[in-house]
Design a protein around this motif. Structure first.
Motif, PDB file in Angstrom:
ATOM      1  N   ASP A   1       0.846  -1.191   0.000  1.00 23.44           N
ATOM      2  CA  ASP A   1       0.000   0.000   0.000  1.00 23.44           C
ATOM      3  C   ASP A   1       0.882   1.241   0.000  1.00 23.44           C
ATOM      4  O   ASP A   1       1.058   1.899   1.028  1.00 23.44           O
ATOM      5  N   LYS A   2       1.449   1.542  -1.153  1.00 22.83           N
ATOM      6  CA  LYS A   2       2.289   2.729  -1.266  1.00 22.83           C
ATOM      7  C   LYS A   2       2.089   3.321  -2.665  1.00 22.83           C
ATOM      8  O   LYS A   2       1.632   2.635  -3.575  1.00 22.83           O
ATOM      9  N   PRO A   3       2.407   4.597  -2.833  1.00 22.93           N
ATOM     10  CA  PRO A   3       2.149   5.271  -4.112  1.00 22.93           C
ATOM     11  C   PRO A   3       2.749   4.516  -5.300  1.00 22.93           C
ATOM     12  O   PRO A   3       3.842   3.975  -5.219  1.00 22.93           O
ATOM     13  N   GLY A   4       1.980   4.502  -6.386  1.00 24.35           N
ATOM     14  CA  GLY A   4       2.486   3.928  -7.628  1.00 24.35           C
ATOM     15  C   GLY A   4       1.945   2.546  -7.936  1.00 24.35           C
ATOM     16  O   GLY A   4       2.045   2.071  -9.069  1.00 24.35           O
ATOM     17  N   ILE A   5       1.356   1.908  -6.946  1.00 25.73           N
ATOM     18  CA  ILE A   5       0.900   0.531  -7.132  1.00 25.73           C
ATOM     19  C   ILE A   5      -0.359   0.478  -7.992  1.00 25.73           C
ATOM     20  O   ILE A   5      -0.444  -0.275  -8.961  1.00 25.73           O
ATOM     21  N   ALA A   6      -1.346   1.286  -7.622  1.00 27.08           N
ATOM     22  CA  ALA A   6      -2.579   1.331  -8.411  1.00 27.08           C
ATOM     23  C   ALA A   6      -2.252   1.759  -9.842  1.00 27.08           C
ATOM     24  O   ALA A   6      -2.759   1.203 -10.817  1.00 27.08           O
TER      25      ALA A   6
ATOM     26  N   ASN B   1      -0.455   8.844  -1.576  1.00 25.72           N
ATOM     27  CA  ASN B   1      -0.918   7.469  -1.426  1.00 25.72           C
ATOM     28  C   ASN B   1      -2.441   7.380  -1.538  1.00 25.72           C
ATOM     29  O   ASN B   1      -3.154   8.224  -0.985  1.00 25.72           O
ATOM     30  N   ILE B   2      -2.927   6.381  -2.268  1.00 26.17           N
ATOM     31  CA  ILE B   2      -4.359   6.181  -2.449  1.00 26.17           C
ATOM     32  C   ILE B   2      -4.843   5.174  -1.417  1.00 26.17           C
ATOM     33  O   ILE B   2      -4.367   4.040  -1.377  1.00 26.17           O
TER      34      ILE B   2
ATOM     35  N   MET C   1      -6.629  -5.011  -4.228  1.00 23.78           N
ATOM     36  CA  MET C   1      -7.254  -4.250  -5.304  1.00 23.78           C
ATOM     37  C   MET C   1      -8.171  -5.171  -6.082  1.00 23.78           C
ATOM     38  O   MET C   1      -7.761  -6.257  -6.470  1.00 23.78           O
TER      39      MET C   1
ATOM     40  N   ALA D   1      -2.807  -3.809   0.572  1.00 22.50           N
ATOM     41  CA  ALA D   1      -4.120  -3.484   0.033  1.00 22.50           C
ATOM     42  C   ALA D   1      -4.564  -4.608  -0.892  1.00 22.50           C
ATOM     43  O   ALA D   1      -3.724  -5.302  -1.484  1.00 22.50           O
TER      44      ALA D   1
ATOM     45  N   GLN E   1     -11.002  -0.380  -3.849  1.00 21.00           N
ATOM     46  CA  GLN E   1      -9.976  -0.623  -2.847  1.00 21.00           C
ATOM     47  C   GLN E   1     -10.586  -0.239  -1.512  1.00 21.00           C
ATOM     48  O   GLN E   1     -11.029   0.897  -1.325  1.00 21.00           O
TER      49      GLN E   1
HETATM   50  C1  LIG Z   1      -2.853   0.203  -3.049  1.00 19.03           C
HETATM   51  C2  LIG Z   1      -2.642   1.376  -3.939  1.00 19.03           C
HETATM   52  O1  LIG Z   1      -3.839   2.085  -4.131  1.00 19.03           O
HETATM   53  C3  LIG Z   1      -1.548   2.302  -3.430  1.00 19.03           C
HETATM   54  N1  LIG Z   1      -1.893   2.881  -2.155  1.00 19.03           N
HETATM   55  C4  LIG Z   1      -1.311   3.402  -4.458  1.00 19.03           C
HETATM   56  O2  LIG Z   1      -1.376   4.542  -4.125  1.00 19.03           O
HETATM   57  O3  LIG Z   1      -1.093   3.156  -5.608  1.00 19.03           O
END
Ligand SMILES: C[C@@H](O)[C@H](N)C(=O)O
Ligand SMILES: C[C@@H](O)[C@H](N)C(=O)O
Lengths: 159, 159
Positions: A23-28, B122-123, A58, A56, A47
């Motif tokens: 759960d960190k930026p860039g994953i989605a 972060n999402i 997804m 997380a 999510q």
């Molecule tokens: C899990 C996914 O949403 C992650 N937090 C992101 O910002 O991409």
């Protein structure tokens, strides 16, 4: 008084989950850019909140003919992300309450969930907006779900 | 060409999670009926796919003034359901892409996620429909998110 205008059924869907991603930026972005690069249409994306602070789950839906390819893409990305697992299921349907201003009507979603539970229809995924409350259910339950929701929301009185 | 019409920011939200509830009919109904009985407005509701076949993490958002009461209700229901935990956080904002027919534009959600990740935002939660892609982010990131999304989607060119 009720804001609900109609019930929509989408049987042309399949659900896919990419589970326990970091759960960190860039994953989605990574997951959905990969799907977009293959021109795969994605409908629902959800999510929720995860019990682990750092992971997380997804989930998203695609059109059923795209399932195989979408799973391949998801598995490739999941591997790079060291996600735990990719799950997929096309034995599903999406049933949606369509209306306006449903947010300001606290009981509307509850009533939809209650109606489905009265027929023992299990809710697998949920996503909402002011004009739409969507639930993913088992495919065989889709038409029944529409029927009972029409009745519960008084929509069957209109010819 | 792009279907995006605008960016919306809602800073008056708090997120609540009822974690590891049994994934069987009646659970969603129980939680949201309890909230509706207290007249608590619920905005987003999301349920993703869970790595355990028999559990679910339910997350939703309420207006910030309702957080305390909503948490009390959620904890009461969670106890009855033997859910693992209730978590809550009002240090959040909801930023939404608003448009039309965004489902048929595979790259739109990906571009939103990518834009946010470029600023390391972060999402935390995601819910989508054809006309809205909503992301919950840290509250301090809300205005920045709107700014960079306006730019990314060319919406800052309109006065
Ligand atoms: C899990 C996914 O949403 C992650 N937090 C992101 O910002 O991409
Ligand atoms: C988890 C929750 O959505 C449950 N599956 C229900 O149908 O109520």
């Amino acid at each position: 008084k009720e804001a609900v205008r109609g019930i929509a059924l989408d049987e042309n869907i399949a659900k896919i989950g990419v589970l326990k991603v970091p759960d960190k930026p860039g994953i989605a972005a990574k997951i959905f850019t990969a799907l977009a690069n293959e021109k795969i249409n994605v409908d629902m994306i959800v999510q929720s909140i995860h019990s682990s602070g750092s992971l997380a789950d997804m989930a998203f839906s695609v059109e059923r003919p795209d399932l195989k390819q979408a799973v391949e893409v998801a598995k490739k990305v999941a591997k790079e992300l060291k996600a735990e697992n990719v799950v997929a299921d096309d034995d599903v349907a999406k049933v949606s309450l369509v209306g306006i201003g449903m947010v300001s009507q606290p009981g509307t979603a509850a009533k939809m969930f209650e109606t489905l539970s009265n027929e023992k229809i299990n809710i697998q995924m949920i996503a909402t907006s002011e004009i739409k409350i969507s639930c993913v259910v088992k495919r065989e339950a889709g038409k029944k779900a529409v029927q009972i929701l029409h009745k519960a929301f008084g929509l069957d009185k209109v010819s």
